[in-house]
Design a protein around this motif. Structure first.
Motif, PDB file in Angstrom:
ATOM      1  N   VAL A 296     -26.634  68.186 116.478  1.00 33.17           N
ATOM      2  CA  VAL A 296     -25.745  67.172 115.919  1.00 33.17           C
ATOM      3  C   VAL A 296     -25.674  67.370 114.403  1.00 33.17           C
ATOM      4  O   VAL A 296     -26.685  67.273 113.706  1.00 33.17           O
ATOM      5  CB  VAL A 296     -26.244  65.744 116.225  1.00 33.17           C
ATOM      6  CG1 VAL A 296     -25.264  64.715 115.667  1.00 33.17           C
ATOM      7  CG2 VAL A 296     -26.439  65.546 117.720  1.00 33.17           C
ATOM      8  N   LEU A 297     -24.477  67.645 113.901  1.00 38.08           N
ATOM      9  CA  LEU A 297     -24.265  67.744 112.465  1.00 38.08           C
ATOM     10  C   LEU A 297     -23.843  66.364 111.980  1.00 38.08           C
ATOM     11  O   LEU A 297     -22.764  65.882 112.323  1.00 38.08           O
ATOM     12  CB  LEU A 297     -23.171  68.767 112.150  1.00 38.08           C
ATOM     13  CG  LEU A 297     -23.357  70.164 112.749  1.00 38.08           C
ATOM     14  CD1 LEU A 297     -22.169  71.041 112.410  1.00 38.08           C
ATOM     15  CD2 LEU A 297     -24.639  70.789 112.222  1.00 38.08           C
ATOM     16  N   ALA A 298     -24.698  65.722 111.192  1.00 40.92           N
ATOM     17  CA  ALA A 298     -24.459  64.337 110.813  1.00 40.92           C
ATOM     18  C   ALA A 298     -24.120  64.224 109.332  1.00 40.92           C
ATOM     19  O   ALA A 298     -24.918  64.591 108.467  1.00 40.92           O
ATOM     20  CB  ALA A 298     -25.684  63.482 111.136  1.00 40.92           C
ATOM     21  N   ALA A 299     -22.938  63.704 109.047  1.00 44.43           N
ATOM     22  CA  ALA A 299     -22.517  63.516 107.658  1.00 44.43           C
ATOM     23  C   ALA A 299     -23.285  62.348 107.039  1.00 44.43           C
ATOM     24  O   ALA A 299     -23.486  61.318 107.675  1.00 44.43           O
ATOM     25  CB  ALA A 299     -21.026  63.250 107.587  1.00 44.43           C
ATOM     26  N   THR A 300     -23.711  62.517 105.802  1.00 44.13           N
ATOM     27  CA  THR A 300     -24.418  61.465 105.080  1.00 44.13           C
ATOM     28  C   THR A 300     -23.578  61.004 103.893  1.00 44.13           C
ATOM     29  O   THR A 300     -22.695  61.734 103.430  1.00 44.13           O
ATOM     30  CB  THR A 300     -25.786  61.974 104.582  1.00 44.13           C
ATOM     31  OG1 THR A 300     -25.586  63.173 103.815  1.00 44.13           O
ATOM     32  CG2 THR A 300     -26.711  62.275 105.747  1.00 44.13           C
TER      33      THR A 300
ATOM     34  N   VAL B  36     -31.398  67.852 118.213  1.00 48.50           N
ATOM     35  CA  VAL B  36     -31.690  68.125 116.808  1.00 48.50           C
ATOM     36  C   VAL B  36     -30.549  67.589 115.951  1.00 48.50           C
ATOM     37  O   VAL B  36     -29.394  67.959 116.156  1.00 48.50           O
ATOM     38  CB  VAL B  36     -31.871  69.638 116.555  1.00 48.50           C
ATOM     39  CG1 VAL B  36     -32.088  69.909 115.067  1.00 48.50           C
ATOM     40  CG2 VAL B  36     -33.049  70.175 117.363  1.00 48.50           C
ATOM     41  N   VAL B  37     -30.887  66.728 115.002  1.00 51.37           N
ATOM     42  CA  VAL B  37     -29.896  66.187 114.071  1.00 51.37           C
ATOM     43  C   VAL B  37     -30.096  66.866 112.722  1.00 51.37           C
ATOM     44  O   VAL B  37     -31.201  66.869 112.177  1.00 51.37           O
ATOM     45  CB  VAL B  37     -30.037  64.660 113.922  1.00 51.37           C
ATOM     46  CG1 VAL B  37     -29.082  64.136 112.848  1.00 51.37           C
ATOM     47  CG2 VAL B  37     -29.763  63.971 115.252  1.00 51.37           C
ATOM     48  N   LEU B  38     -29.034  67.443 112.201  1.00 49.45           N
ATOM     49  CA  LEU B  38     -29.082  68.146 110.917  1.00 49.45           C
ATOM     50  C   LEU B  38     -28.345  67.329 109.868  1.00 49.45           C
ATOM     51  O   LEU B  38     -27.188  66.945 110.061  1.00 49.45           O
ATOM     52  CB  LEU B  38     -28.433  69.529 111.049  1.00 49.45           C
ATOM     53  CG  LEU B  38     -28.324  70.370 109.770  1.00 49.45           C
ATOM     54  CD1 LEU B  38     -29.707  70.704 109.222  1.00 49.45           C
ATOM     55  CD2 LEU B  38     -27.551  71.648 110.043  1.00 49.45           C
ATOM     56  N   VAL B  39     -29.032  67.055 108.743  1.00 49.39           N
ATOM     57  CA  VAL B  39     -28.408  66.339 107.639  1.00 49.39           C
ATOM     58  C   VAL B  39     -28.665  67.078 106.334  1.00 49.39           C
ATOM     59  O   VAL B  39     -29.679  67.773 106.189  1.00 49.39           O
ATOM     60  CB  VAL B  39     -28.932  64.885 107.505  1.00 49.39           C
ATOM     61  CG1 VAL B  39     -28.565  64.060 108.715  1.00 49.39           C
ATOM     62  CG2 VAL B  39     -30.439  64.864 107.268  1.00 49.39           C
ATOM     63  N   THR B  40     -27.743  66.944 105.398  1.00 49.05           N
ATOM     64  CA  THR B  40     -27.937  67.485 104.061  1.00 49.05           C
ATOM     65  C   THR B  40     -28.004  66.316 103.079  1.00 49.05           C
ATOM     66  O   THR B  40     -27.968  65.155 103.474  1.00 49.05           O
ATOM     67  CB  THR B  40     -26.811  68.454 103.676  1.00 49.05           C
ATOM     68  OG1 THR B  40     -25.550  67.770 103.796  1.00 49.05           O
ATOM     69  CG2 THR B  40     -26.804  69.674 104.584  1.00 49.05           C
ATOM     70  N   ASP B  41     -28.112  66.633 101.797  1.00 52.14           N
ATOM     71  CA  ASP B  41     -28.264  65.566 100.806  1.00 52.14           C
ATOM     72  C   ASP B  41     -27.052  64.648 100.748  1.00 52.14           C
ATOM     73  O   ASP B  41     -27.175  63.456 100.480  1.00 52.14           O
ATOM     74  CB  ASP B  41     -28.514  66.174  99.421  1.00 52.14           C
ATOM     75  CG  ASP B  41     -29.873  66.852  99.329  1.00 52.14           C
ATOM     76  OD1 ASP B  41     -30.710  66.626 100.230  1.00 52.14           O
ATOM     77  OD2 ASP B  41     -30.101  67.611  98.368  1.00 52.14           O
ATOM     78  N   ALA B  42     -25.869  65.201 100.971  1.00 50.97           N
ATOM     79  CA  ALA B  42     -24.644  64.402 100.924  1.00 50.97           C
ATOM     80  C   ALA B  42     -23.524  65.155 101.622  1.00 50.97           C
ATOM     81  O   ALA B  42     -23.396  66.366 101.470  1.00 50.97           O
ATOM     82  CB  ALA B  42     -24.241  64.104  99.477  1.00 50.97           C
ATOM     83  N   GLY B  43     -22.728  64.429 102.392  1.00 52.72           N
ATOM     84  CA  GLY B  43     -21.591  65.058 103.045  1.00 52.72           C
ATOM     85  C   GLY B  43     -21.942  65.721 104.367  1.00 52.72           C
ATOM     86  O   GLY B  43     -22.958  65.434 104.989  1.00 52.72           O
ATOM     87  N   MET B  44     -21.061  66.622 104.801  1.00 51.20           N
ATOM     88  CA  MET B  44     -21.180  67.265 106.104  1.00 51.20           C
ATOM     89  C   MET B  44     -21.979  68.558 106.024  1.00 51.20           C
ATOM     90  O   MET B  44     -21.660  69.431 105.222  1.00 51.20           O
ATOM     91  CB  MET B  44     -19.781  67.569 106.661  1.00 51.20           C
ATOM     92  CG  MET B  44     -19.786  68.260 108.024  1.00 51.20           C
ATOM     93  SD  MET B  44     -20.554  67.295 109.350  1.00 51.20           S
ATOM     94  CE  MET B  44     -19.310  66.018 109.594  1.00 51.20           C
TER      95      MET B  44
END
Length: 284
Positions: free
Chosen positions: A14-18, A88-96
């Protein structure tokens, strides 16, 4: 509630936008996915913990770091977890994730091994900057961060100078002035642009104007996260007269440009195929 693993036994990536600024912009599903994940891979685990606190949730699953420095090695272990059935959920510092951020390698590996990949849509600095820039958004090209070295940066800009689509770039605040100067030199000082700073945050600012205006504005220095939007090049009116094309090549050659490159350059500037310029040169 988490989504169960597929019948094949594999899990899901799961690519999760922050949020890129305000935590209120987070999609409701973000909290659900973080709370239900077997593994959360985060560009910065400390930022993830702060985000979870702001969202009012606990992350019971395993949290691992996934950033540029360890992306290559970590991808293998995360793929093993996915193949074992983990969500598995993948997040970055900001955005997609994967948009100018870590994620592409893991997405490619998951797809190669038939692991389902989905996303939690959400905030995007690219789309937000485009929307508020006041420039055409029907067609655009995202270029990410430009090279740090001046020569490489100029070559990259020259490669897109004639692109008629609106251009979007990310830039660090301490390089923004130099980048705008390079853009003015390559694109022309009158090309329109917008510098979007601290989007959705307290001190959000969108500065619009010609590149000459933006260079002057940025000279004292710029702070915060920066996204630069530049209008596309004006359509080229094709030049087909053989004598004119040959004369342009001759002028470039007189300036020291090798004939082969001069033909390429003239074809680009004139909006015609290279063979048309080649024939014009060898016909005269």
């Amino acid at each position: 509630m988490t989504t169960p693993a597929t019948s094949s036994g594999t899990g899901t990536l799961v690519l999760a936008a922050t949020p890129i600024g305000r935590v209120e912009d987070a999609a409701p599903r973000l909290a659900t996915e973080l709370a239900g994940a077997d593994i959360v891979a985060a560009e910065d685990t400390r930022r993830l913990r702060r985000l979870a606190s702001d969202l009012g949730i606990e992350i019971p699953g395993r949290v691992v770091s996934y950033f540029e420095g360890n992306e290559h090695l970590r991808t293998e272990s995360l793929l093993e977890s996915l193949l074992a059935g983990d969500r598995v959920v993948l997040v970055t510092d900001a955005g997609m994730p994967s948009v100018s951020d870590p994620g592409y390698r893991l997405v490619a590996a998951a797809i190669e091994h038939d692991v389902p990949v989905t996303s939690v849509p959400g905030p995007s600095a690219v789309l937000t900057a485009l929307a508020v820039s006041g420039l055409p958004v029907d067609r655009f090209c995202f270029e990410g961060f430009l090279p740090r070295k001046a020569g490489e940066r100029t070559r990259r800009l020259a490669a897109v100078a004639d692109d008629e689509r609106t251009l979007v770039f990310f830039e660090s605040p301490h390089r923004t002035h130099a980048t705008l100067q390079a853009m003015a030199e390559v694109f022309g000082a009158e090309r329109r642009g917008a510098v979007c700073r601290e989007l959705t945050k307290t001190y959000e600012e969108v500065r619009r104007g010609s590149l000459a205006d933006l260079v002057e504005w940025a000279q004292p220095g710029v702070r915060g996260e920066v996204t630069i939007v530049i209008e596309g090049a004006a359509p080229v009116e094709a030049v087909t007269d053989p004598a004119t094309l040959a004369a342009q090549v001759a002028r470039d050659e007189a300036d020291g440009v090798p004939r082969k490159q001069a033909i390429v350059d003239v074809a680009r500037r004139s909006g015609v195929p290279k063979r048309v310029v080649y024939d014009a040169v060898h016909r005269t």
